[in-house]
Design an enzyme around this catalytic site. Structure first.
Site, PDB file in Angstrom:
ATOM      1  N   THR A  39      15.430  56.857 -45.424  1.00  0.00           N
ATOM      2  CA  THR A  39      15.288  55.351 -45.753  1.00  0.00           C
ATOM      3  C   THR A  39      16.401  54.722 -44.691  1.00  0.00           C
ATOM      4  OG1 THR A  39      15.220  55.896 -48.026  1.00  0.00           O
ATOM      5  CG2 THR A  39      16.155  53.983 -47.332  1.00  0.00           C
ATOM      6  N   THR A  40      17.532  55.153 -44.425  1.00  0.00           N
ATOM      7  CA  THR A  40      18.366  54.530 -43.559  1.00  0.00           C
ATOM      8  C   THR A  40      18.234  54.861 -42.003  1.00  0.00           C
ATOM      9  OG1 THR A  40      20.083  56.194 -43.782  1.00  0.00           O
ATOM     10  CG2 THR A  40      20.430  54.116 -45.100  1.00  0.00           C
ATOM     11  N   VAL A 266      19.133  69.910 -38.056  1.00  0.00           N
ATOM     12  CA  VAL A 266      20.460  69.717 -37.383  1.00  0.00           C
ATOM     13  C   VAL A 266      21.391  70.821 -38.007  1.00  0.00           C
ATOM     14  CG1 VAL A 266      22.430  68.450 -36.627  1.00  0.00           C
ATOM     15  CG2 VAL A 266      20.067  67.513 -36.690  1.00  0.00           C
ATOM     16  N   HIS A 544      19.746  59.176 -57.837  1.00  0.00           N
ATOM     17  CA  HIS A 544      20.427  57.629 -57.156  1.00  0.00           C
ATOM     18  C   HIS A 544      21.685  58.377 -56.654  1.00  0.00           C
ATOM     19  CE1 HIS A 544      18.135  54.762 -59.715  1.00  0.00           C
ATOM     20  NE2 HIS A 544      17.311  55.359 -58.843  1.00  0.00           N
ATOM     21  N   HIS A 587      19.447  50.694 -58.164  1.00  0.00           N
ATOM     22  CA  HIS A 587      18.267  51.470 -57.420  1.00  0.00           C
ATOM     23  C   HIS A 587      18.663  51.649 -56.203  1.00  0.00           C
ATOM     24  CE1 HIS A 587      15.948  52.158 -61.331  1.00  0.00           C
ATOM     25  NE2 HIS A 587      16.525  50.920 -61.642  1.00  0.00           N
TER      26      HIS A 587
END
Length: 612
Positions: A39-40, A266, A544, A587
């Site tokens: 998402t980020t 990673v 979440h 959310h």
């Protein structure tokens, strides 16, 4: 077979962006390396790559053409190649402990590719609490422009307005990558209007109708809910606006400087000593997710960890950044002693096992939505006062103030009692303004209607810790759900709110006469012991996940500064859900895009300053 193999190893070009799982075709040095294509991560990489070279490393695959992912009306929880689960250690239950799966996304788009797409934002009170924890520049007025920058909001059309949809224009963005809209057409207008009217009843929560829960003042209100979906003109259909379909795949988002490496993990962030006893990130070691040769990539400017609240702390720990004594116990040489890495982890809880049988006479698509079902088409946000009575704010404030840190401290959920008390204090202040304490939402179905409820600001804290030096192994994620009594009391009120909604017209008119009994939810007049037992037996994770690399002062167990720089480093940042010390996003996804936009802005400003 040869055609299939070629499709796997050849780069996919989206505009000028390279997406590949073949390291032999890549450069070995980039200005920025972003760990995680979720998402980020994709949002940050998109902004940085306008004028810089960026490598994104994503552990999952590229699922650009997968319809299970892309169709927003895919039944929630349907298995997909992006849908993964790990098991938490046993959690508190009604009769001992329970095993609860923790779901996460592992593909380009991450959680935004598998979530329920509910268009939720934080509140003014919540962001004020975040700022009060020692994070200047993170209040609502500072954060709103970044949420606006991320979105293209589609106002409701005439038909949706006639069914009750509305919005407040001034708080939205209309030129960003992320599509945010109501479903086209409205999925179940009769159910939505019945749910809204029921939530306004004093016998439920007595909420007021709001045109838009994204204004920063959702506490005490109920509204039709929008989702992060967009209408595709070519397909003439709604589509999921994941971060991949917002910041990566569209031709307009192509970046000549952006390379996305899929199907690789990673192993660790490479570091070296720097002035003042700090360390500098120099790059990363990666290997194929399925196992294979380890390869090194160099970052000449910064490394940004965006692997999410489950995996970002694990990557730092494998890199020697975390609680020094814990790392030494695993045989990892500490390079930076930061006890807060992996602490302060939290998740909201859901009461989702609630299916209320539909009255056959109400079985029409305006109630059931046919085959176009979305979760949470109506959402209510009661405050402490509306949930617990006229003295509710004081009741909750006192309960928070009197909560003991002893257990949470003993299991490593916080690094010291001061952190626990500071967080409880700013939460109490948020409730004194108008922060919602509970979320109640409604979802249509073909034969049942769902009324679910979610906590918003839990005080229980858990941990994320590696237990092996093998970087391919999942970390141990101990959520510690409902281990602070105030969280249990709020969960019990959530259960009673569901029962009240199921027995209150006009929502109850859509159900069979024995719907509540059939659902298993304790009746309205159930005892506290009955309600508590049901809650502990049936709650589920909210999925979440936040907090495991919290943005707080280092003295309180913080891992990153308000600039998202890892304490004790010169150029290592974390920018994802793990930096949020409080669950102020009911959310998470739309708020996470705001974090990404703000992080990218800070990084670009730092890069520009370093050129002078």
């Amino acid at each position: 077979m040869l055609l299939l193999l070629a499709s796997v190893i050849l780069p996919a070009l989206v505009g000028a962006t390279s997406i590949t799982n073949d390291t032999t075709r890549l450069e070995t040095s980039y200005e920025f390396i972003v760990i995680g294509g979720g998402t980020t991560g994709l949002a940050i990489a998109n902004r940085l790559a306008v004028n810089h070279t960026v490598l994104v490393v994503e552990r999952g695959p590229d699922l650009m053409d997968n319809e299970v992912v892309n169709d927003p009306f895919t039944t929630f929880g349907t298995p997909s190649p992006c849908h993964f689960q790990m098991s938490a250690p046993p959690q508190v239950g009604a009769n001992g402990t329970r095993s609860l799966p923790l779901t996460h996304g592992s593909c380009l788009g991450g959680g935004s590719a598998i979530n329920a797409m509910m268009g939720s934002r934080p509140t003014f009170a919540g962001m004020s609490a975040l700022e009060a924890l020692g994070n200047p520049g993170w209040g609502w007025n500072d954060f709103l422009p970044y949420m606006q920058k991320s979105e293209t909001f589609s106002p409701p059309d005439a038909a949706q307005r006639a069914d009750g949809a509305d919005y407040v224009r001034v708080v939205h963005g209309f030129a960003g990558p992320v599509g945010v809209s109501y479903a086209t057409p409205f999925v179940a207008p009769d159910l939505q209007n019945a749910a809204i009217e029921t939530c306004t009843s004093p016998s439920v929560y007595g909420l007021s109708v709001s045109p838009d829960l994204g204004t920063g003042f959702s506490g005490g209100h109920v509204a039709h809910y929008y989702h992060h979906i967009h209408f595709n003109d070519t397909l003439q259909a709604d589509r999921r606006s994941s971060s991949a379909w917002s910041y990566l795949y569209p031709k307009a988002q192509g970046r000549t400087g952006l390379t996305v490496l899929t199907d690789h993990i990673v192993n660790e962030v490479s570091t070296k000593g720097a002035a003042g006893g700090n360390i500098t990130a120099t790059g990363v070691l990666v290997q194929p997710t399925a196992g294979g040769k380890v390869m090194s990539f160099t970052a000449t400017r910064e490394v940004v960890v965006s692997a999410g609240a489950l995996y970002s702390p694990a990557i730092l720990q494998h890199s020697g950044i975390g609680n020094a004594s814990f790392l030494q116990s695993l045989g990892i040489k500490p390079v930076l002693n930061l006890p807060g890495v992996g602490a302060n982890f939290q998740d909201q809880i859901l009461l989702t096992n609630v299916s209320l049988p539909l009255n056959p006479s109400a079985n029409n698509t305006n109630v059931t939505a046919g085959d176009k079902v979305l979760l949470g088409i109506v959402v209510g946000h009661p405050t402490a006062t509306l949930a617990f009575g006229s003295n509710g704010t004081n009741i909750i404030g006192e309960a928070l103030s009197n909560s003991s840190a002893d257990f949470t401290l003993s299991v490593g959920g916080v690094v010291n009692a001061e952190s626990f008390k500071a967080q409880a204090s700013v939460m109490a202040d948020a409730y004194r303004i108008d922060h919602p304490i509970i979320e109640l939402f409604f979802t249509p179905g073909s034969t049942v209607l769902d009324a679910w409820s979610q906590s918003i600001l839990p005080l229980s804290r858990g941990t994320v810790r590696i237990n092996t030096t093998d970087p391919s192994a999942d970390p141990v994620v101990d959520t510690r759900f409902l281990t602070v009594d105030i969280d249990v009391q709020i969960a019990m009120r959530m259960a009673r709110g569901i029962a009240q909604a199921a027995t209150t017209p006009p929502f109850s008119d859509l159900l069979t006469s024995d719907a509540l009994a059939q659902s298993g939810v304790p009746p309205v007049d159930a005892t506290d012991d009955e309600v508590r037992s049901w809650v502990l037996a049936t709650y589920t994770p909210g999925i979440h996940f936040i907090g495991s690399n919290s943005m707080m002062p280092e003295a309180l167990g913080g891992v990153v500064s308000p600039e998202l720089i890892v304490y004790g480093t010169t150029n290592l940042r974390v920018a994802d859900a793990s930096v949020m010390p409080l669950s102020v996003f009911p959310h998470t996804t739309l708020g996470l895009y705001g974090i990404a936009e703000k992080a990218a802005d800070m990084i670009l400003k730092a890069a520009a300053a370093n050129k002078l």
